[in-house]
Structure formats: C-alpha cells, structure tokens
Write an enzyme that holds these catalytic residues in place. Structure first.
Site, PDB file in Angstrom:
ATOM      1  N   ASP A  26     -15.174 -20.160 -55.657  1.00 18.18           N
ATOM      2  CA  ASP A  26     -15.134 -20.004 -57.105  1.00 18.18           C
ATOM      3  C   ASP A  26     -14.118 -18.899 -57.378  1.00 18.18           C
ATOM      4  O   ASP A  26     -14.398 -17.720 -57.184  1.00 18.18           O
ATOM      5  CB  ASP A  26     -16.515 -19.624 -57.637  1.00 18.18           C
ATOM      6  N   LYS A  88      -5.927 -14.851 -63.730  1.00 22.07           N
ATOM      7  CA  LYS A  88      -6.271 -16.270 -63.851  1.00 22.07           C
ATOM      8  C   LYS A  88      -5.901 -16.798 -65.230  1.00 22.07           C
ATOM      9  O   LYS A  88      -5.611 -17.978 -65.403  1.00 22.07           O
ATOM     10  CB  LYS A  88      -7.761 -16.457 -63.581  1.00 22.07           C
ATOM     11  N   GLU A 170     -15.319 -26.479 -63.172  1.00 26.57           N
ATOM     12  CA  GLU A 170     -16.354 -25.452 -63.148  1.00 26.57           C
ATOM     13  C   GLU A 170     -17.669 -25.891 -63.799  1.00 26.57           C
ATOM     14  O   GLU A 170     -18.743 -25.570 -63.279  1.00 26.57           O
ATOM     15  CB  GLU A 170     -15.819 -24.173 -63.789  1.00 26.57           C
ATOM     16  N   ASP A 192     -19.546 -21.756 -70.577  1.00 29.36           N
ATOM     17  CA  ASP A 192     -19.126 -20.863 -69.498  1.00 29.36           C
ATOM     18  C   ASP A 192     -18.223 -19.770 -70.058  1.00 29.36           C
ATOM     19  O   ASP A 192     -17.036 -19.991 -70.299  1.00 29.36           O
ATOM     20  CB  ASP A 192     -18.406 -21.675 -68.422  1.00 29.36           C
TER      21      ASP A 192
END
Length: 340
Positions: A26, A88, A170, A192
């Site tokens: 992850d 990211k 995800e 999320d």
C-alpha cells in the site's frame, strides 16, 4: 471461497499460478505498508522495532545519501528543504505530474523517483524479514488514477527492482480488508481520506465478485490540507500578536510535523496546546476542537460533493447503500464521520 475482482480494464487473476513470492504494497501519501500472504492468510510485515508503517518521506543528504521512512521524517525537522513528503499527489492527474521535479541537495528528482525510493525500502524490509529475494509485487493505487498515473507507479516499481503483477484499486483492497469477501452482499461506498488524497468508490459485491460502479476523488485533498487549515488558524492568531513574524513558507513547513501531531490529538482531545517558533520568536497557542472543526468544514463539504457525484454517476440512491466504509487515517477525525 474464490474471490474474483472485477474492475474496468483488468482481467481476472492475472498472476494465478505464480510460484515465486510476491509482496503486497500500500503505497500511501503519508505512510506505506508491505505485507505477504502465507497459506492464504495476509500478514503485515513489521521491522525489528515492531513498526508496520513506513512514513512516505525521503531525505536527500548533501553527501548524496538517501534516507527513507522514520529517520527521514525526523530529519524533516532539521532539514525541511531537502526532505520530501506527500509526493504521491504528483503521481496522478495530467501527463506532467508524475514527472514534476523537486530540487533537493543540489539536484532534481521526480515524484516517480521519490516513490521508487519508498518502494525500494519496502522491498528491502520484506527481504530482510522473509530472508529471500523479492522481485514481484501487487500495489494499491487510487481508483481515479488515470493511465498516466498508473504508468508512473509501474515506473517507480521498476526503478525499485519490482515487477508489478497487478495494480489494485484502493477501495477494492479496503473492501477486502474490511471483510466484504466473507459473504456480505450489496452496495457499499468506500470513503478513503488519506494523508494527501481522497478517493471515493461505489462497489457492488455479489456472488463472490466485486464490481466497481463508479469512482471519484481528488489527488489534492487529504489530511495534509486539514493540517494546513490548523496552521493557518495559528498563523492568524500569531500575526495579531507578533506582526511580520510568521516566517517564510519553508520555515512554516518545518512546523508541519508538530501541526500534524496537534491535529491528530484533537481526534480525542477537546483542546490542544502548540508552541511554534519562527524567526526566533515563539508563540503559544491553544486550539479548541470546535474551532478547528468549524474551520475545516469547506474540506469536508468538498468530500461530500465527490461522494454525491459518484452516487449520481452510478445512477443509484443514497438509500440503496448498505454501508459506508471509512478508510484512511484522516477519517478518524470525529468531524468527518459526523458529516456522513
């Protein structure tokens, strides 16, 4: 039970029958984690100090050394100019984002190269724990990552010496982690809210198959933005007391670890105390949870707009949802769950 993941553009079980071990990663904005499946049981790998989470932070030294993880996070306090985090965010979106360049320690690096250092560290961690070479991985990515962002993630893995067997969305990984593969069926929303990105997806689980109905999100919305709002509250208060003493943007960046700790403390505390030093001047601040929650309402409303857009895109009613799965450290803030 055989579980099939049905996602757009993916073929079922692409690495079925692989004999060599593959790790699962992850790759998060704030923290990353690595695990492996043993006898069909997932296991998170922790280092000798029992730490499962690896901060997604990379420090570049003047001596050309590169430090990743907890040590890099600590060095951010003393050398923020040469420490990169939350990169990211620059892996998604338009074709230039994965190749955005950051100037550190007299050189330029891209978001892909920074991610590669994090992946390399996770690979080495797995190899040390498992006492064997690792060359293959399954990596999670936000569901709304476009082809460019997914290619950038694969490029980062390649630089780290990893062959990507599959990129898993995800929300699908989150649904698996929360046990929806145990027989529960119906429509679910996965909300999320991580450290730097927000991802929302609608999934239908039926007869052992996950189907992603719609996805949405924002690569520039996450816990980092809540931290920025908290910092702004303190800076406004400081400006009233100490005029022209709010420091440079780089000096303020060095305060972010303390700001993040304060924001996380407000999850369980009604008040938090901060001591902030800029330009040789120190200011004391007391922030109430209610004040903070009022300030960040625009961010929460933004996530709810994305959620509503995804529901409308899927052509369903909110009442049809069997549940909402909260994923990501930022969802621990009471104001987030209260808004859903």
């Amino acid at each position: 039970m055989l579980l099939q993941l049905l996602e757009p553009g993916e073929t079922p079980l692409p690495h079925e029958g692989e004999e060599s071990p593959a790790i699962g990663i992850d790759l998060g904005t704030t923290h990353s984690i690595v695990g492996i499946s043993r006898s069909q049981t997932p296991e998170i790998l922790s280092d000798e100090m029992g730490r499962a989470l690896t901060p997604s932070v990379v420090h570049y030294g003047a001596d050309r050394s590169i430090t990743v993880g907890a040590l890099a996070f600590e060095r951010n306090l003393e050398d923020p100019l040469n420490t990169l985090s939350s990169t990211k965010r620059f892996m998604g979106g338009d074709s230039h984002r994965g190749h955005k360049k950051f100037k550190v320690a007299g050189k330029e690096v891209t978001a892909v190269e920074v991610s590669a250092e994090i992946l390399k560290t996770l690979k080495m961690k797995a190899e040390e724990i498992l006492s064997q070479n690792i060359s293959k991985a399954v990596i999670t990515v936000p569901a709304y990552f476009d082809d460019t962002a997914r290619t950038a993630t694969r490029d980062a893995a390649r630089l780290a010496g990893l062959e990507v067997l599959r990129l898993i969305n995800e929300p699908t990984a989150a649904a698996l982690a929360y046990g929806l593969d145990k027989g529960t069926e119906g429509l679910y929303a996965v909300y999320d809210l991580g450290g730097g990105t927000f991802d929302v997806s609608l999934l239908r689980f039926e007869k052992g198959v996950f189907q992603v109905l719609a996805t949405g999100g924002d690569t520039s919305l996450g816990g980092d933005d809540f931290d920025a709002y908290l910092l702004a509250l303190c800076m406004d208060e400081r400006a009233c007391r100490l005029k022209n003493q709010n420091g440079t943007s780089q000096e303020q960046k060095s305060l972010m670890p303390e700001i993040r700790r304060a924001r996380e403390s407000l999850t369980t505390q009604d008040l938090v105390n901060l001591s902030l030093t800029l330009g040789g001047e120190t200011s004391q601040h007391v922030v109430a949870r209610g004040t903070f929650e009022t300030a960040v309402q625009p961010l929460i409303k933004k996530t709810l707009t994305h959620l509503q857009d995804v529901i409308e895109e899927a052509g369903i009613n909110a009442e049809d949802l069997k549940g909402i799965i909260l994923v990501g450290g930022a969802t621990r803030m009471p104001c987030v769950s209260a808004g859903l």
